[in-house]
Design a protein around this motif. Structure first.
Motif, PDB file in Angstrom:
ATOM      1  N   LEU A   8     -34.085   1.051  63.809  1.00  0.00           N
ATOM      2  CA  LEU A   8     -33.098   1.523  62.839  1.00  0.00           C
ATOM      3  C   LEU A   8     -33.302   3.014  62.576  1.00  0.00           C
ATOM      4  O   LEU A   8     -34.444   3.483  62.482  1.00  0.00           O
ATOM      5  CB  LEU A   8     -33.196   0.732  61.539  1.00  0.00           C
ATOM      6  CG  LEU A   8     -32.874  -0.764  61.624  1.00  0.00           C
ATOM      7  CD1 LEU A   8     -32.810  -1.380  60.223  1.00  0.00           C
ATOM      8  CD2 LEU A   8     -31.568  -1.020  62.359  1.00  0.00           C
ATOM      9  N   PRO A   9     -32.212   3.779  62.403  1.00  0.00           N
ATOM     10  CA  PRO A   9     -32.314   5.244  62.277  1.00  0.00           C
ATOM     11  C   PRO A   9     -32.616   5.673  60.846  1.00  0.00           C
ATOM     12  O   PRO A   9     -31.822   6.363  60.201  1.00  0.00           O
ATOM     13  CB  PRO A   9     -30.930   5.713  62.733  1.00  0.00           C
ATOM     14  CG  PRO A   9     -30.014   4.616  62.283  1.00  0.00           C
ATOM     15  CD  PRO A   9     -30.796   3.335  62.464  1.00  0.00           C
ATOM     16  N   THR A  10     -33.772   5.269  60.346  1.00  0.00           N
ATOM     17  CA  THR A  10     -34.091   5.475  58.939  1.00  0.00           C
ATOM     18  C   THR A  10     -35.155   6.536  58.696  1.00  0.00           C
ATOM     19  O   THR A  10     -35.471   6.813  57.548  1.00  0.00           O
ATOM     20  CB  THR A  10     -34.588   4.144  58.317  1.00  0.00           C
ATOM     21  OG1 THR A  10     -35.737   3.691  59.055  1.00  0.00           O
ATOM     22  CG2 THR A  10     -33.501   3.082  58.360  1.00  0.00           C
ATOM     23  N   PRO A  43     -32.039  -2.955  51.889  1.00  0.00           N
ATOM     24  CA  PRO A  43     -32.422  -1.840  51.017  1.00  0.00           C
ATOM     25  C   PRO A  43     -32.151  -0.472  51.626  1.00  0.00           C
ATOM     26  O   PRO A  43     -32.706   0.526  51.170  1.00  0.00           O
ATOM     27  CB  PRO A  43     -33.925  -2.060  50.870  1.00  0.00           C
ATOM     28  CG  PRO A  43     -34.326  -2.572  52.231  1.00  0.00           C
ATOM     29  CD  PRO A  43     -33.182  -3.449  52.693  1.00  0.00           C
ATOM     30  N   PHE A  44     -31.303  -0.400  52.672  1.00  0.00           N
ATOM     31  CA  PHE A  44     -31.118   0.845  53.405  1.00  0.00           C
ATOM     32  C   PHE A  44     -29.972   1.698  52.876  1.00  0.00           C
ATOM     33  O   PHE A  44     -29.891   2.879  53.206  1.00  0.00           O
ATOM     34  CB  PHE A  44     -30.876   0.535  54.889  1.00  0.00           C
ATOM     35  CG  PHE A  44     -31.938  -0.316  55.509  1.00  0.00           C
ATOM     36  CD1 PHE A  44     -33.196   0.196  55.773  1.00  0.00           C
ATOM     37  CD2 PHE A  44     -31.695  -1.646  55.800  1.00  0.00           C
ATOM     38  CE1 PHE A  44     -34.184  -0.591  56.336  1.00  0.00           C
ATOM     39  CE2 PHE A  44     -32.674  -2.449  56.362  1.00  0.00           C
ATOM     40  CZ  PHE A  44     -33.930  -1.917  56.634  1.00  0.00           C
ATOM     41  N   ARG A  45     -29.099   1.114  52.077  1.00  0.00           N
ATOM     42  CA  ARG A  45     -27.876   1.819  51.694  1.00  0.00           C
ATOM     43  C   ARG A  45     -28.153   3.145  50.989  1.00  0.00           C
ATOM     44  O   ARG A  45     -27.461   4.132  51.224  1.00  0.00           O
ATOM     45  CB  ARG A  45     -27.022   0.925  50.788  1.00  0.00           C
ATOM     46  CG  ARG A  45     -25.704   1.577  50.407  1.00  0.00           C
ATOM     47  CD  ARG A  45     -24.850   0.691  49.546  1.00  0.00           C
ATOM     48  NE  ARG A  45     -23.572   1.321  49.265  1.00  0.00           N
ATOM     49  CZ  ARG A  45     -22.621   0.782  48.516  1.00  0.00           C
ATOM     50  NH1 ARG A  45     -22.799  -0.398  47.971  1.00  0.00           N
ATOM     51  NH2 ARG A  45     -21.495   1.422  48.306  1.00  0.00           N
ATOM     52  N   ASP A  46     -29.144   3.190  50.127  1.00  0.00           N
ATOM     53  CA  ASP A  46     -29.410   4.397  49.354  1.00  0.00           C
ATOM     54  C   ASP A  46     -30.581   5.213  49.896  1.00  0.00           C
ATOM     55  O   ASP A  46     -31.060   6.138  49.242  1.00  0.00           O
ATOM     56  CB  ASP A  46     -29.675   4.020  47.887  1.00  0.00           C
ATOM     57  CG  ASP A  46     -28.459   3.380  47.237  1.00  0.00           C
ATOM     58  OD1 ASP A  46     -27.339   3.839  47.530  1.00  0.00           O
ATOM     59  OD2 ASP A  46     -28.633   2.419  46.467  1.00  0.00           O
ATOM     60  N   GLY A  47     -31.012   4.875  51.091  1.00  0.00           N
ATOM     61  CA  GLY A  47     -32.110   5.611  51.706  1.00  0.00           C
ATOM     62  C   GLY A  47     -31.642   6.393  52.920  1.00  0.00           C
ATOM     63  O   GLY A  47     -30.450   6.435  53.241  1.00  0.00           O
ATOM     64  N   PRO A  48     -32.560   7.021  53.631  1.00  0.00           N
ATOM     65  CA  PRO A  48     -32.208   7.801  54.820  1.00  0.00           C
ATOM     66  C   PRO A  48     -31.548   6.924  55.887  1.00  0.00           C
ATOM     67  O   PRO A  48     -31.977   5.788  56.125  1.00  0.00           O
ATOM     68  CB  PRO A  48     -33.558   8.332  55.311  1.00  0.00           C
ATOM     69  CG  PRO A  48     -34.459   8.274  54.120  1.00  0.00           C
ATOM     70  CD  PRO A  48     -34.000   7.088  53.331  1.00  0.00           C
ATOM     71  N   TRP A  49     -30.522   7.472  56.516  1.00  0.00           N
ATOM     72  CA  TRP A  49     -29.842   6.767  57.617  1.00  0.00           C
ATOM     73  C   TRP A  49     -29.159   7.820  58.474  1.00  0.00           C
ATOM     74  O   TRP A  49     -28.240   8.504  58.009  1.00  0.00           O
ATOM     75  CB  TRP A  49     -28.820   5.759  57.077  1.00  0.00           C
ATOM     76  CG  TRP A  49     -28.290   4.857  58.149  1.00  0.00           C
ATOM     77  CD1 TRP A  49     -27.285   5.138  59.034  1.00  0.00           C
ATOM     78  CD2 TRP A  49     -28.753   3.544  58.483  1.00  0.00           C
ATOM     79  NE1 TRP A  49     -27.090   4.083  59.897  1.00  0.00           N
ATOM     80  CE2 TRP A  49     -27.983   3.100  59.581  1.00  0.00           C
ATOM     81  CE3 TRP A  49     -29.739   2.717  57.953  1.00  0.00           C
ATOM     82  CZ2 TRP A  49     -28.168   1.836  60.157  1.00  0.00           C
ATOM     83  CZ3 TRP A  49     -29.928   1.469  58.529  1.00  0.00           C
ATOM     84  CH2 TRP A  49     -29.156   1.028  59.613  1.00  0.00           C
ATOM     85  N   PHE A  50     -29.583   7.942  59.723  1.00  0.00           N
ATOM     86  CA  PHE A  50     -29.102   9.013  60.592  1.00  0.00           C
ATOM     87  C   PHE A  50     -28.095   8.479  61.613  1.00  0.00           C
ATOM     88  O   PHE A  50     -27.991   7.283  61.858  1.00  0.00           O
ATOM     89  CB  PHE A  50     -30.282   9.688  61.283  1.00  0.00           C
ATOM     90  CG  PHE A  50     -31.190  10.407  60.327  1.00  0.00           C
ATOM     91  CD1 PHE A  50     -30.888  11.687  59.893  1.00  0.00           C
ATOM     92  CD2 PHE A  50     -32.328   9.790  59.817  1.00  0.00           C
ATOM     93  CE1 PHE A  50     -31.701  12.353  58.985  1.00  0.00           C
ATOM     94  CE2 PHE A  50     -33.159  10.445  58.915  1.00  0.00           C
ATOM     95  CZ  PHE A  50     -32.839  11.729  58.496  1.00  0.00           C
TER      96      PHE A  50
END
Length: 297
Positions: A8-10, A43-50
């Motif tokens: 995942l691009p996190t 829990p990814f919506r409000d964190g880093p995502w490239f």
């Protein structure tokens, strides 16, 4: 049987991102995929995502042998004309190591990020039915002009085309009849996550029965298209069935073996992410990558 992974691009490229792709190559995975979303669920919506395409481009320059791909790209925020240009460029940078996982999309955050109302399932299927054949043409023809109900191309030029010929492979994610017909006509692989209705309350046995039914429908779609279903790779993205294949090494070997018996040729597991639905023991993950194929043989 092939074993692949999803990264995942996190993470920032300079803070673990690059290392994740290098690790996948060192461990011997066949392909490392990433999700092509603008953001994803908790829990990814409000964190880093490239972004998927820049991430895969960076991964292509960092690795040498590992195949790379999306799992999956959808029409939710993509247009075939611009996507084709990016994919041809990515295939070139990677030296012909790209697989395009592609699906109709869903009702997640991508569905409304461009300001539109979320499409109904029928609207998504209608768009997908136009998107895939047009993208196929754009990746194989030097110049394409097309006027459809949803997408248009005006002398869209794509010289020199893909490194892989006649184009990079499509792995079509589908379970419904229209999507399976697209997989049969345009896919080099078919992708499924299983039956989502069984994830929370079903049993592994029920899941395998559902997958067997999907494979039978794929076979019929291929027969109707005049194609041998054996030509398509069958890819299972793990993590969305009632099974817990990363619970232990033995659990994975059992999981992979049972699904190989159904006819799957590639199993994809997520690289572990703590405090998420993809949390798993890193040592189990590494052992799966390095030892599981020998056990399956």
């Amino acid at each position: 049987m092939r074993l692949s992974t999803v990264i995942l691009p996190t993470r920032r490229w300079s803070d673990g991102g690059r290392e994740a792709w290098l690790r996948a190559e060192r461990l011997g995975f066949h392909t490392a995929y990433t999700y092509d979303h603008l953001s994803w669920r908790e829990p990814f919506r409000d964190g880093p995502w490239f972004g998927a395409i820049p991430t895969l481009t960076a991964a292509a320059t960092a690795t040498e042998r590992l195949r790379l791909g999306t799992l999956v790209t959808s029409p939710n925020f993509r247009h075939p004309v611009t996507l084709a240009k990016e994919l041809i460029s990515l295939d070139d940078v990677s030296g012909g190591r790209i697989t395009l996982g592609i699906g109709a999309g869903g009702n997640g955050f991508d569905a409304t990020a461009l300001g539109q109302e979320a499409w109904t399932p029928r609207e998504r299927a209608d768009r997908f039915a136009e998107f895939v054949p047009l993208l196929d043409r754009l990746l194989t023809e030097e110049s394409v002009t097309f006027e459809g109900s949803f997408y248009s191309a005006g002398e869209a030029r794509n010289v020199p085309g893909c490194v892989q010929r006649p184009r990079l492979p499509f792995a079509v994610a589908a379970t419904g009849p229209r999507g399976l017909r697209l997989a049969a006509r345009h896919g080099q692989a078919w992708v499924t996550t299983g039956d989502p209705k069984l994830f929370g309350t079903g049993t592994p046995e029920e899941s395998r029965a559902a997958l067997r039914g999907q494979l039978e429908k794929l076979g019929k779609a291929c027969a109707d298209a005049g194609r041998d279903v054996a030509e398509l790779d069958k890819v299972l993205l793990a993590g969305f069935t009632p099974d817990r294949p990363l619970e232990s090494f033995d659990a994975f070997v059992d999981f992979a073996g049972r699904h190989a018996e159904l006819g799957f040729t590639e199993i994809v597991v997520h690289a572990p992410i703590a405090d998420s639905m993809f949390a798993a023991d890193e040592k189990v993950y590494e052992r799966i990558a390095t030892e599981a194929l020998a056990q399956l043989r």
